[in-house]
Design a protein around this motif. Structure first.
Motif, PDB file in Angstrom:
ATOM      1  N   ALA A  66       0.813  -1.226   0.000  1.00  0.00           N
ATOM      2  CA  ALA A  66       0.000   0.000   0.000  1.00  0.00           C
ATOM      3  C   ALA A  66       0.842   1.270   0.000  1.00  0.00           C
ATOM      4  O   ALA A  66       0.545   2.228  -0.712  1.00  0.00           O
ATOM      5  N   TYR A  67       1.913   1.292   0.800  1.00  0.00           N
ATOM      6  CA  TYR A  67       2.658   2.556   0.901  1.00  0.00           C
ATOM      7  C   TYR A  67       3.379   2.883  -0.396  1.00  0.00           C
ATOM      8  O   TYR A  67       3.554   4.050  -0.740  1.00  0.00           O
ATOM      9  N   LYS A  68       3.767   1.839  -1.151  1.00  0.00           N
ATOM     10  CA  LYS A  68       4.431   2.104  -2.432  1.00  0.00           C
ATOM     11  C   LYS A  68       3.428   2.556  -3.489  1.00  0.00           C
ATOM     12  O   LYS A  68       3.754   3.383  -4.337  1.00  0.00           O
ATOM     13  N   ALA A 120       0.863   4.323  -2.789  1.00  0.00           N
ATOM     14  CA  ALA A 120       0.629   5.729  -2.443  1.00  0.00           C
ATOM     15  C   ALA A 120       1.755   6.593  -2.981  1.00  0.00           C
ATOM     16  O   ALA A 120       1.532   7.676  -3.512  1.00  0.00           O
ATOM     17  N   ARG A 121       2.986   6.092  -2.873  1.00  0.00           N
ATOM     18  CA  ARG A 121       4.122   6.864  -3.372  1.00  0.00           C
ATOM     19  C   ARG A 121       4.110   6.966  -4.887  1.00  0.00           C
ATOM     20  O   ARG A 121       4.648   7.910  -5.464  1.00  0.00           O
ATOM     21  N   THR A 162       0.317  14.493  -0.069  1.00  0.00           N
ATOM     22  CA  THR A 162       1.211  13.467  -0.612  1.00  0.00           C
ATOM     23  C   THR A 162       1.491  13.720  -2.094  1.00  0.00           C
ATOM     24  O   THR A 162       2.198  12.968  -2.726  1.00  0.00           O
ATOM     25  N   VAL A 215      -1.763   5.261   7.557  1.00  0.00           N
ATOM     26  CA  VAL A 215      -0.416   5.759   7.318  1.00  0.00           C
ATOM     27  C   VAL A 215       0.111   5.222   5.997  1.00  0.00           C
ATOM     28  O   VAL A 215       0.752   5.925   5.234  1.00  0.00           O
ATOM     29  N   GLU A 216      -0.237   3.962   5.724  1.00  0.00           N
ATOM     30  CA  GLU A 216       0.201   3.375   4.449  1.00  0.00           C
ATOM     31  C   GLU A 216      -0.406   4.105   3.267  1.00  0.00           C
ATOM     32  O   GLU A 216       0.244   4.289   2.247  1.00  0.00           O
ATOM     33  N   THR A 217      -1.659   4.523   3.408  1.00  0.00           N
ATOM     34  CA  THR A 217      -2.303   5.175   2.260  1.00  0.00           C
ATOM     35  C   THR A 217      -1.749   6.565   2.003  1.00  0.00           C
ATOM     36  O   THR A 217      -2.040   7.147   0.970  1.00  0.00           O
ATOM     37  N   VAL A 218      -0.968   7.124   2.935  1.00  0.00           N
ATOM     38  CA  VAL A 218      -0.292   8.374   2.590  1.00  0.00           C
ATOM     39  C   VAL A 218       1.173   8.114   2.229  1.00  0.00           C
ATOM     40  O   VAL A 218       1.990   9.028   2.186  1.00  0.00           O
ATOM     41  N   GLY A 219       1.496   6.864   1.955  1.00  0.00           N
ATOM     42  CA  GLY A 219       2.809   6.550   1.394  1.00  0.00           C
ATOM     43  C   GLY A 219       3.908   6.290   2.405  1.00  0.00           C
ATOM     44  O   GLY A 219       5.087   6.381   2.076  1.00  0.00           O
ATOM     45  N   LEU A 220       3.537   5.988   3.642  1.00  0.00           N
ATOM     46  CA  LEU A 220       4.557   5.714   4.657  1.00  0.00           C
ATOM     47  C   LEU A 220       4.475   4.253   5.072  1.00  0.00           C
ATOM     48  O   LEU A 220       3.385   3.700   5.201  1.00  0.00           O
ATOM     49  N   ALA A 221       5.637   3.650   5.290  1.00  0.00           N
ATOM     50  CA  ALA A 221       5.667   2.231   5.663  1.00  0.00           C
ATOM     51  C   ALA A 221       5.790   2.105   7.178  1.00  0.00           C
ATOM     52  O   ALA A 221       6.829   2.441   7.734  1.00  0.00           O
ATOM     53  N   PRO A 222       4.731   1.633   7.858  1.00  0.00           N
ATOM     54  CA  PRO A 222       4.779   1.531   9.321  1.00  0.00           C
ATOM     55  C   PRO A 222       5.967   0.712   9.826  1.00  0.00           C
ATOM     56  O   PRO A 222       6.594   1.079  10.814  1.00  0.00           O
TER      57      PRO A 222
END
Lengths: 229, 327
Positions: free
Chosen positions: A72-74, A76-77, A147, B211-218
């Motif tokens: 998911a975080y990638k 988003a990036r 973002t 937090v993941e959906t704003v591009g950060l890896a917990p």
């Protein structure tokens, strides 16, 4: 190739299948409305796009790349900005901290978000949990914009808000469409407002795409068949 | 001025005021107690970054405290015996210089935290607690069975290590050194909590998916926090060993992990000055109640129980209110 393409997406929550074949295309700079009655798979589709739910079949490409294997975080990036259903701001953090925590370099910064939603500037040092529903929604949109996404996804952004506040949110969506090159995928129940902003519409029924065309082709018959209660 | 800021200033001034008063009254033992409080507070500030900010219930911070202690013990014991630590492929000698020892303690415990964190952060909840505990116990039993550095008996260092330009044998000077380190780390921890990283870490504690959906890896946020946390606790371990001029496997024991956690909980989880208040109260109770009864831990247990049941923000939370967990 389209900016975002979902082709035959299937997905399940454990043993329960939710999506049976979702097709969706979105061109860069376009606003697409994702519609359907409750429980038809709109939020599940969004979860698949944002990689919060693994799909079991079909292909998913965004901005020219296959994002199916990304966490998911990638995703988003890579440019996907999600405004989740139910807002979900970080309650104990202040407005500024909520936005600062999500910030990535680009055109959108705190000042620009405050220009779009002046109320956030006024509430800068207030904790998110103490904001009204509408203000939390603005904060959730602002957080996604911080973002610097290329595709902004709004999941039920006006649900449960007072009519005046809904107008404010729709005005912000319209200004995003007018003033930026941002692509938007909007899930909402108010057809009248969606008609104002959306270029294209996709309707889901029981986890399948049953109708997809230009927004102005969505006539009364289609609406009654798939969206009426 | 906010109530918590005011309380922080009072807490900050408390230790040096105690040390100075003791110096004027010629009570070096009290100065040593204040030094101990400052060092244990430092260990707590380290744990508080993982526990308070990151929500990581580490029951293995003794591992870092002990590694810091043994970094000091091993380097200083080689310096006092003039036997090099290693001769090939290159020569490494012992040292009695505090800054060098601190650096080694920080690097060693940070590397250990990286390895322990990388594995344990794949789990959560009670499993995370158990994995961190297991790592601490592994090091505990390793040092017990490692005869080269004293095994179960530990290592004694005859003379306290030196700091350029200072006479560290003077209790007040050593207090000054320990307190300066604490002040510096508190400043850094305060900055960290307000930085984008610290905010994202707090956010990940509340809602990892968002937090993941704003591009950060917990996972990465937590791992970095765990490494910083371990490094600070390791530094505290080196200072603690220098205070006692002695290291032993006890520094690695799970009771030590528990005590560091007690400082944080007593003072206030997630409050910048919580560990300072907690460690100071702990030392005070140890001294006062310990003078009355050998079984003073019973009273400490009662107090901890009361804090957890009725004052969940700890000392700082009770006095300063619980409106926000950060400035």
């Amino acid at each position: 190739m389209s900016f975002l393409t979902l082709d035959g997406i299937t997905a399940s929550y454990g043993p329960t299948q939710a999506l049976f074949g979702v097709d969706l295309t979105l061109e860069a700079g376009e606003v697409c409305a994702l519609m359907g009655r409750n429980g038809m798979g709109k939020s599940s589709t969004i979860k698949v796009i944002c990689r919060l739910l693994k799909h079991s079949g079909g292909t998913l490409t965004f901005d020219g790349r296959d994002i199916a294997s990304l966490p998911a975080y990638k995703a988003a990036r890579a440019g996907l900005g999600l405004v989740p259903e139910g807002r979900r701001c970080f309650g104990p953090l202040t407005v500024h901290e909520n936005l600062h925590a999500a910030a990535r370099p680009g055109e959108w910064d705190f000042a620009r978000v405050c220009k779009l939603f002046p109320r956030l500037g006024e509430r800068r040092d207030q904790v998110a949990a103490s904001l009204s529903g509408g203000e939390q929604q603005m904060l959730a949109i602002g957080r996604a914009l911080m973002t610097n996404p290329t595709l902004l996804i709004l999941d039920e952004a006006t649900e449960g808000l007072a009519p005046v506040v809904r107008q404010e949110i729709w005005a912000a969506v319209a200004s995003l469409k007018r003033d930026t090159g941002l692509s938007l995928l909007v899930v909402d129940k108010s057809l009248a407002e969606l008609r104002q902003v959306a270029d294209r519409a996709v309707i889901l029924e029981r986890g399948r795409t049953v109708w997809a065309d230009r927004m102005d082709a969505l006539d009364r018959g289609v609406a009654d068949t798939y969206l009426g209660v | 001025m906010r109530r918590e800021t005011l309380l922080n200033i009072v807490l900050f001034a408390l230790l040096p005021a105690t040390a100075l008063a003791a110096w004027m009254l010629d009570e070096p033992f009290i100065i040593t107690l204040a030094t101990k409080a400052a060092i244990l507070a430092l260990a707590g500030v380290g744990l508080n970054i993982a526990l308070g900010l990151g929500g990581l219930i580490s029951f293995g911070h003794a591992a870092f405290f002990g590694l810091g202690g043994y970094a000091m013990g091993i380097l200083a014991s080689h310096a006092q015996s003039y036997a090099p630590l290693m001769e090939s492929p290159f020569l490494i000698e012992g040292t009695k210089s505090m800054p060098v020892i601190w650096l080694v303690a920080i690097v060693t415990s940070a590397l250990a935290a990286l390895a322990i964190g990388a594995l344990s952060l794949r789990t959560s909840g009670v499993y995370f607690i158990m994995v961190t505990l297991a790592f601490g116990q592994m090091l505990f039993y390793f040092t017990i069975s490692w005869p080269a550095y004293g095994g179960e008996d530990g290592l004694s260092i005859y003379v306290r290590n030196g700091f350029p330009g200072l006479n560290t044998l003077d209790p007040l000077t050593f207090f000054g050194v320990a307190f300066a380190v604490l002040a510096l780390v508190l400043w850094g921890a305060g900055r960290l909590a307000k930085s984008a990283f610290g905010l994202a870490l707090s956010a990940a504690r509340q809602n990892p998916e968002r937090v993941e959906t704003v591009g950060l890896a917990p996972y990465r946020l937590r791992l970095v926090a765990f490494v910083i946390s371990g490094a600070i606790t390791g530094l505290a371990g080196a200072l603690f060993a220098d205070l006692n001029r002695f290291v032993s496997p006890t520094m690695f024991s799970w009771q030590t992990s528990g005590e560091i956690m007690v400082f944080v909980i007593l003072g206030g989880v997630g409050r910048l000055f919580g560990p300072v208040a907690g460690a100071a109260l702990f030392i005070l109770l140890e001294h006062v109640l310990g003078g009355l009864s050998e079984f003073w831990h019973i009273y400490l247990g009662l107090i901890l129980l009361l804090v957890v049941l009725f004052a969940r923000g700890g000392i700082v939370g009770t006095i300063a209110g619980r409106e926000v967990a950060h400035d």
